[in-house]
Design a protein around this motif. Structure first.
Motif, PDB file in Angstrom:
ATOM      1  N   ARG A   1      -6.261   6.545   1.817  1.00 16.17           N
ATOM      2  CA  ARG A   1      -7.149   7.226   1.250  1.00 16.17           C
ATOM      3  C   ARG A   1      -7.547   8.257   1.821  1.00 16.17           C
ATOM      4  N   ARG A   2      -7.639   9.472   1.497  1.00 19.37           N
ATOM      5  CA  ARG A   2      -8.528  10.539   2.233  1.00 19.37           C
ATOM      6  C   ARG A   2      -9.258  11.234   1.198  1.00 19.37           C
TER       7      ARG A   2
ATOM      8  N   CYS B   1      -5.309 -10.300  -0.382  1.00 22.55           N
ATOM      9  CA  CYS B   1      -5.608  -9.021  -1.108  1.00 22.55           C
ATOM     10  C   CYS B   1      -4.221  -7.881  -1.208  1.00 22.55           C
ATOM     11  N   THR B   2      -4.507  -6.952  -1.667  1.00 23.42           N
ATOM     12  CA  THR B   2      -3.547  -5.623  -1.773  1.00 23.42           C
ATOM     13  C   THR B   2      -3.820  -4.721  -0.586  1.00 23.42           C
ATOM     14  N   ALA B   3      -2.871  -3.948  -0.406  1.00 21.46           N
ATOM     15  CA  ALA B   3      -3.215  -3.007   0.372  1.00 21.46           C
ATOM     16  C   ALA B   3      -4.193  -1.843  -0.063  1.00 21.46           C
ATOM     17  N   GLU B   4      -4.179  -1.785  -1.300  1.00 26.03           N
ATOM     18  CA  GLU B   4      -5.183  -0.777  -1.918  1.00 26.03           C
ATOM     19  C   GLU B   4      -6.264  -1.326  -1.877  1.00 26.03           C
ATOM     20  N   GLU B   5      -6.571  -2.775  -2.241  1.00 31.65           N
ATOM     21  CA  GLU B   5      -7.838  -3.495  -1.988  1.00 31.65           C
ATOM     22  C   GLU B   5      -8.438  -3.340  -1.006  1.00 31.65           C
ATOM     23  N   LEU B   6      -7.816  -3.512   0.241  1.00 33.47           N
ATOM     24  CA  LEU B   6      -8.035  -3.425   1.667  1.00 33.47           C
ATOM     25  C   LEU B   6      -8.596  -2.077   1.836  1.00 33.47           C
ATOM     26  N   SER B   7      -8.159  -1.078   1.578  1.00 35.36           N
ATOM     27  CA  SER B   7      -8.376   0.142   1.653  1.00 35.36           C
ATOM     28  C   SER B   7      -9.563   0.594   0.970  1.00 35.36           C
ATOM     29  N   ARG B   8      -9.896   0.079  -0.218  1.00 30.84           N
ATOM     30  CA  ARG B   8     -11.025   0.232  -0.949  1.00 30.84           C
ATOM     31  C   ARG B   8     -12.039  -0.387  -0.163  1.00 30.84           C
ATOM     32  N   PHE B   9     -11.967  -1.319   0.310  1.00 28.02           N
ATOM     33  CA  PHE B   9     -13.097  -1.952   1.110  1.00 28.02           C
ATOM     34  C   PHE B   9     -13.646  -1.219   2.275  1.00 28.02           C
TER      35      PHE B   9
ATOM     36  N   ALA C   1      -7.649   3.019   5.204  1.00 31.48           N
ATOM     37  CA  ALA C   1      -6.285   2.566   5.064  1.00 31.48           C
ATOM     38  C   ALA C   1      -6.040   1.192   5.206  1.00 31.48           C
ATOM     39  N   GLY C   2      -4.995   0.490   4.493  1.00 36.33           N
ATOM     40  CA  GLY C   2      -4.496  -0.612   4.375  1.00 36.33           C
ATOM     41  C   GLY C   2      -3.229  -0.917   4.761  1.00 36.33           C
ATOM     42  N   LEU C   3      -2.693  -1.543   5.585  1.00 39.41           N
ATOM     43  CA  LEU C   3      -1.313  -1.691   6.259  1.00 39.41           C
ATOM     44  C   LEU C   3      -0.919  -3.193   6.258  1.00 39.41           C
ATOM     45  N   LEU C   4       0.024  -3.814   5.289  1.00 36.24           N
ATOM     46  CA  LEU C   4      -0.020  -5.037   4.993  1.00 36.24           C
ATOM     47  C   LEU C   4       1.406  -5.411   5.065  1.00 36.24           C
ATOM     48  N   VAL C   5       1.938  -6.220   6.119  1.00 39.31           N
ATOM     49  CA  VAL C   5       3.401  -6.682   6.609  1.00 39.31           C
ATOM     50  C   VAL C   5       3.603  -7.962   6.563  1.00 39.31           C
ATOM     51  N   SER C   6       4.635  -8.651   6.034  1.00 41.11           N
ATOM     52  CA  SER C   6       5.200 -10.047   6.018  1.00 41.11           C
ATOM     53  C   SER C   6       5.688 -10.313   7.330  1.00 41.11           C
ATOM     54  N   GLY C   7       6.404  -9.618   8.192  1.00 43.07           N
ATOM     55  CA  GLY C   7       6.997 -10.200   9.163  1.00 43.07           C
ATOM     56  C   GLY C   7       6.061 -10.185  10.486  1.00 43.07           C
ATOM     57  N   LYS C   8       6.242 -11.175  11.035  1.00 41.24           N
ATOM     58  CA  LYS C   8       5.259 -11.861  12.173  1.00 41.24           C
ATOM     59  C   LYS C   8       6.006 -11.732  13.490  1.00 41.24           C
ATOM     60  N   ALA C   9       5.710 -10.628  14.115  1.00 39.88           N
ATOM     61  CA  ALA C   9       6.296 -10.276  15.519  1.00 39.88           C
ATOM     62  C   ALA C   9       5.456  -9.765  16.562  1.00 39.88           C
ATOM     63  N   ILE C  10       5.857 -10.210  17.677  1.00 37.23           N
ATOM     64  CA  ILE C  10       4.918  -9.850  18.701  1.00 37.23           C
ATOM     65  C   ILE C  10       5.770  -8.649  19.531  1.00 37.23           C
ATOM     66  N   LEU C  11       6.912  -8.943  19.908  1.00 38.76           N
ATOM     67  CA  LEU C  11       7.588  -8.027  20.683  1.00 38.76           C
ATOM     68  C   LEU C  11       8.856  -7.202  19.825  1.00 38.76           C
ATOM     69  N   GLY C  12       9.230  -6.219  20.125  1.00 45.24           N
ATOM     70  CA  GLY C  12      10.087  -5.697  19.403  1.00 45.24           C
ATOM     71  C   GLY C  12      10.071  -4.043  19.170  1.00 45.24           C
TER      72      GLY C  12
END
Length: 420
Positions: free
Chosen positions: A66-67, A297-305, A390-401
């Motif tokens: 959102r802006r 939640c969804t990315a939009e809901e997180l951004s809304r919060f 903003a809301g950025l949701l990701v399903s991969g769990k990675a530390i290094l890369g």
């Protein structure tokens, strides 16, 4: 569509365009000019999200920006289920969509913290009072002088507790009463006011404070103070049965987690890295309420919060929080300083992770930004200087890369493209 390369767990990319695995909420997105941005600026940000997906660390990404309160991007990439690292090609797959719910993991802490601030706003608690004033059992083992404000700012002196692996496993994290007992029994650290991220422990204490004072479950307080007033579909701890067919599955990705990072990860997460990923996909985890780690939640809901916080507590003409409440929740509790759990410099408020200058968690020159990080590389934030949430949701769990480089580029793009 997955492979292991040089020991790394990564998602294979489709050849050529990503259009076939892209979801766009066209009804929500506005003309960039309505948000004070150029089409080129918005496209540049979206190209950064595509670059993050091409890093191969995330089977699914959903992103909402959102802006000035207007949604300029609400999109998804990849698969909510299937096509994960090391999965056989024949595995049934389901595309992610912009409204696919995901677990926020530690980004849930921001919501729990705001609920505690709301309870203080209503006169239910004093943030500067000792925890033991409301939880009498939280008095032994050197913790009797710990205040609520110290718990919120990761200075409570009990950043972790031990799970006896001879009698229990990571499933203990889904047992509220047992976690509370272990936390109250755990001794305070020497020098308990030092800053050390409370990955799991603080959330149970804060959630129990709400339950004791209001006489209602944490989920009910969330529902009446935030979820329903903000018009959310999800945005609650745990996930009901009818929603589980839509949730994104979590996957271990990136480079294998080895010593010394494996020790740091276990210290922060209480159990092993891949154990956390495994339990997060089980029904028992979605049935549970983990105040520091399982809001969906969804990315939009997180951004809304975060937009509501950026708008001084108002959403759709309705006051959700008082401006003074948000000012306290977002003011710095410390300067940039070493975190003894995460082993990196951090800036906290009473409940949120703060940005920094010249570079911080949310990109370069984000000293006014606030939000929270979630396991791993999930981000929700607001930046008043750029008028973004903003809301950025990701399903991969990675530390290094290589995903870390791509994430840095995305955050830098948002920071520079949304100035002025």
């Amino acid at each position: 569509m997955s492979r292991t390369l040089l020991g790394a767990h990564r998602v294979d990319m489709p050849a050529g365009s990503l259009d076939a695995i892209t979801g766009i909420d066209r009804a929500a997105e506005v003309d960039p000019a309505q948000a004070g941005l150029s089409p080129a600026a918005v496209e540049s940000v979206w190209e950064g999200v595509r670059g993050l997906y091409r890093s191969g660390a995330y089977p699914a990404i959903t992103f909402c920006l959102r802006r000035r309160g207007r949604i300029v991007l609400n999109r998804s990439l990849g698969h909510a289920y299937g096509r994960g690292p090391d999965e056989p090609p024949e595995t049934r797959a389901r595309l992610a969509e912009p409204d696919t719910p995901m677990c926020l993991f530690s980004a849930s802490k921001a919501v729990t913290a705001i609920l505690v601030h709301k309870l203080a706003e209503e006169g239910g608690i004093d943030l500067d009072a000792r925890v033991s004033r409301y939880l009498p059992e939280f008095t032994g083992a050197g913790k009797q002088r710990t205040t609520i404000a110290q718990v919120l700012s990761h200075r409570g002196g009990f950043p972790m507790f031990d799970i006896d692996r001879r009698r229990a496993g990571p499933e203990t994290l889904a047992d509220w009463d047992e976690c509370l007992r272990l936390i109250c029994a755990a001794p305070a650290e020497t020098g308990r006011r030092r800053m050390a991220y409370h990955a799991i422990t603080g959330g149970f204490i804060l959630g129990e404070l709400i339950r004791r004072v209001t006489g209602a479950p944490l989920t009910e307080y969330l529902d009446t103070r935030l979820r329903r007033p903000l018009g959310m579909r999800y945005f609650t701890f745990g996930l009901d049965g009818r929603s589980r067919s839509r949730v994104a599955r979590n996957y271990a990705a990136g480079q294998p987690v080895r010593f010394p990072l494996s020790v740091v990860a276990r210290r922060a997460l209480t159990v092993g890295f891949e154990e956390v990923v495994d339990i997060s996909n089980r029904d028992l985890f979605m049935d549970a309420v983990v105040p520091a780690g399982n809001l969906y939640c969804t990315a939009e809901e997180l951004s809304r919060f975060y937009q509501m916080l950026a708008d001084d507590g108002v959403y759709a003409g309705r006051r959700i929080l008082q401006p003074a409440t948000i000012r306290r929740a977002t003011r710095p509790a410390n300067r940039l300083r070493y975190d003894h759990t995460l082993r990196i410099p951090m800036r906290y408020s009473e409940g949120l992770m703060l940005g920094a200058n010249p570079v911080g968690l949310y990109g370069p020159m984000t000293g006014r930004a606030y939000g929270h990080l979630g396991f791993m590389n999930i981000l929700g934030w607001a930046d008043p200087a750029r008028e973004v949430s903003a809301g950025l949701l990701v399903s991969g769990k990675a530390i290094l890369g290589g995903h870390l480089i791509a994430l840095g580029r995305l955050l830098t793009t948002i920071s520079w493209r949304c100035r002025g």
